[in-house]
Write an enzyme that holds these catalytic residues in place. Structure first.
Site, short mmCIF file in Angstrom:
data_model
loop_
_atom_site.label_atom_id
_atom_site.label_comp_id
_atom_site.label_asym_id
_atom_site.label_seq_id
_atom_site.Cartn_x
_atom_site.Cartn_y
_atom_site.Cartn_z
CD GLU A 42 4.56 -3.26 -3.84
OE1 GLU A 42 5.41 -2.36 -3.98
OE2 GLU A 42 3.36 -3.10 -4.10
CE LYS A 70 2.71 -0.53 -2.47
NZ LYS A 70 3.73 0.15 -3.28
CG ASN A 103 13.72 4.44 -4.52
OD1 ASN A 103 14.45 5.33 -4.11
ND2 ASN A 103 12.42 4.60 -4.69
CB ALA A 135 7.92 -4.32 -13.46
CB ALA A 136 8.83 0.88 -13.60
CG ASP A 142 6.63 -3.10 -8.05
OD1 ASP A 142 7.01 -2.16 -7.35
OD2 ASP A 142 6.45 -4.25 -7.59
CE1 TYR A 187 -15.62 -18.11 15.87
CE2 TYR A 187 -15.62 -19.14 18.03
CZ TYR A 187 -15.30 -19.17 16.69
OH TYR A 187 -14.65 -20.26 16.16
#
Length: 447
Positions: free
Chosen positions: A144, A102, A303, A205-206, A170, A47
């Protein structure tokens, strides 16, 4: 208790343990220094006043930020909480456990430092602006759990304006792992990508990027029938033509279903060799699977509840079934790809993550499984096969360099060595923390 009841009971168990263990640890992630601190005197280097030197060096040459900071191994996991798992719009706070998870997977499986960032906005313009403003601190961005259709626009615009790679797991992650799984499933049943009839259930989206990846790898659009909540897609679905937010769905309408088939899921599945479902739990009936072709392949990836339970698929006569769950064989999970892809992207400082890079990773993922052997209940590697992310890093980094998107040149061996060192370090750090009691194993569940 019947076997089916046993499976249902097993399926509910993870939720109970998740509540208990999340409360025990108060989340999954923390930050720790990576430099040596032997005494408070070291702060004069790390620092003030010492830190002014690297600051000035970066000011003079912005690329030195990769030499003097952790930017080259730091990503942000960004969400607005509008499309979380199978839970829907639960908000940014409720989505934080997923983003922490994640980040944990990024670190343990890919050696990538990740920060969960949940934004309190549903405005796509505000999200785009915020992510762009975050870019000086990170080497890449993982989007995400963002609702459709804005997720398409957000990814498209950020990829166009961001100085660092932006990926929507996704979309691109799902398409990558599904492509690898289907290539190996077709190998098991002895069918060819260009000849099979594919029913795509859900066009969000998938499945939008999945469609792009499959057709780029030989699937014939004329043999694809897509279906969403409004029915089978075709040129008569004018609502998609009239709304620019759904331009990719309109492309599917134009290029697929040349016979003009109408109806719903039952009609889409009739005679299909493959079902690729990214939709909602329980929407596929066993009798519809019975109408599929011989040696059918079913991906029921919603899911936490799949579109149809695996035992129902098998009873209906399909040969291969895969879900997004870890408690059944053939888990189609993005965690198989994003740690390795980001590892490779960061290690060559790629400026973007393209479809071609994702497809290269998919081919490598499929090869990893084939080399150790595939069969009806094992078409993909598992997360236990820790060498897989290294190989995906190499495939991704190599393709990035071939496309002229890398700002650092590295050989395949150099990428592999670097990836292995980062991943081994993450694993060893966990072993040390557990051994020294700095992370304490939780008490056993009661009952």
């Amino acid at each position: 208790m019947t076997e089916r009841a046993d499976l249902l009971a097993k399926a509910s168990k993870p939720a109970e343990e998740a509540l208990r263990l999340h409360a025990y640890y108060k989340g999954k992630m923390q930050t720790m220094p990576k430099c040596a601190i032997r005494s408070l005197e070291d702060f004069s280097v790390w620092y003030t006043p010492g830190v002014a030197a690297p600051c000035k060096a970066i000011q003079a040459d912005p690329d030195r930020i990769y030499d003097y900071t952790n930017k080259g191994n730091m990503i942000a996991v960004v969400s607005d909480g509008t499309r979380v798992l199978g839970l829907g719009d639960i908000g940014p706070g409720a989505g934080l456990p997923v983003m922490e998870g994640k980040a944990m997977l990024f670190k343990y499986l890919g050696g990538v430092d990740a920060v969960p960032i949940c934004l309190d906005t549903k405005d796509p313009d505000e999200l785009i602006r915020t992510v762009r403003l975050l870019s000086p601190s990170f080497g890449a961005i993982n989007l995400e759990d963002i609702a459709m259709p804005k997720c398409f626009r957000i990814l498209r615009e950020l990829r166009a304006i961001s100085p660092i790679p932006v990926w929507h797991d996704d979309q691109q992650g799902t398409g990558t792992v599904l492509l690898a799984a289907l290539m190996n499933a077709l190998t098991v049943v002895g069918k060819d990508m260009g000849q099979v009839r594919i029913a795509m259930i859900g066009m969000g989206a998938a499945n939008v990027p999945t469609y792009r990846f499959l057709t780029a790898c030989g699937a014939d659009p004329a043999r694809i029938v897509a279906c969403d909540a409004g029915g089978i897609l075709g040129t008569y679905r004018r609502e998609y033509e009239l709304d620019s937010a759904f331009s990719e769905q309109w492309n599917v309408c134009v290029r697929t279903n040349p016979a003009g088939l109408r109806g719903g899921i039952a009609e889409a599945l009739r005679g299909a060799d493959v079902c690729v479902a990214f939709s909602a739990g329980g929407i596929i009936k066993p009798e519809w699977v019975k109408d599929m072709a011989r040696d059918a392949i079913v991906f029921a990836c919603a899911n936490p509840i799949p579109e149809i339970w695996p035992w129902e698929v098998k009873e209906a006569g399909a040969r291969i079934v895969a879900t997004g769950r870890s408690d059944f064989p053939n888990q189609v999970n993005n965690s198989l790809v994003f740690p390795g892809i980001f590892r490779g992207v960061l290690d060559v400082r790629a400026r973007a993550i393209t479809d071609e890079m994702a497809i290269a990773a998919a081919h490598e993922l499929a090869l990893c499984a084939r080399e150790r052997g595939i069969h009806e209940e094992s078409i993909l590697p598992t997360m236990e096969e820790w060498q897989v992310p290294m190989r995906l890093a190499v495939a991704t980094a190599t393709k990035a360099q071939e496309q002229g998107l890398a700002t650092v040149a590295r050989t395949r061996d150099q990428v592999h060595i670097l990836a292995e060192s980062k991943i081994r370090s993450a694993h060893e750090a966990m072993r040390v923390l557990l051994r020294e009691g700095l992370i304490v194993a939780p008490p056993a569940a009661r009952g």
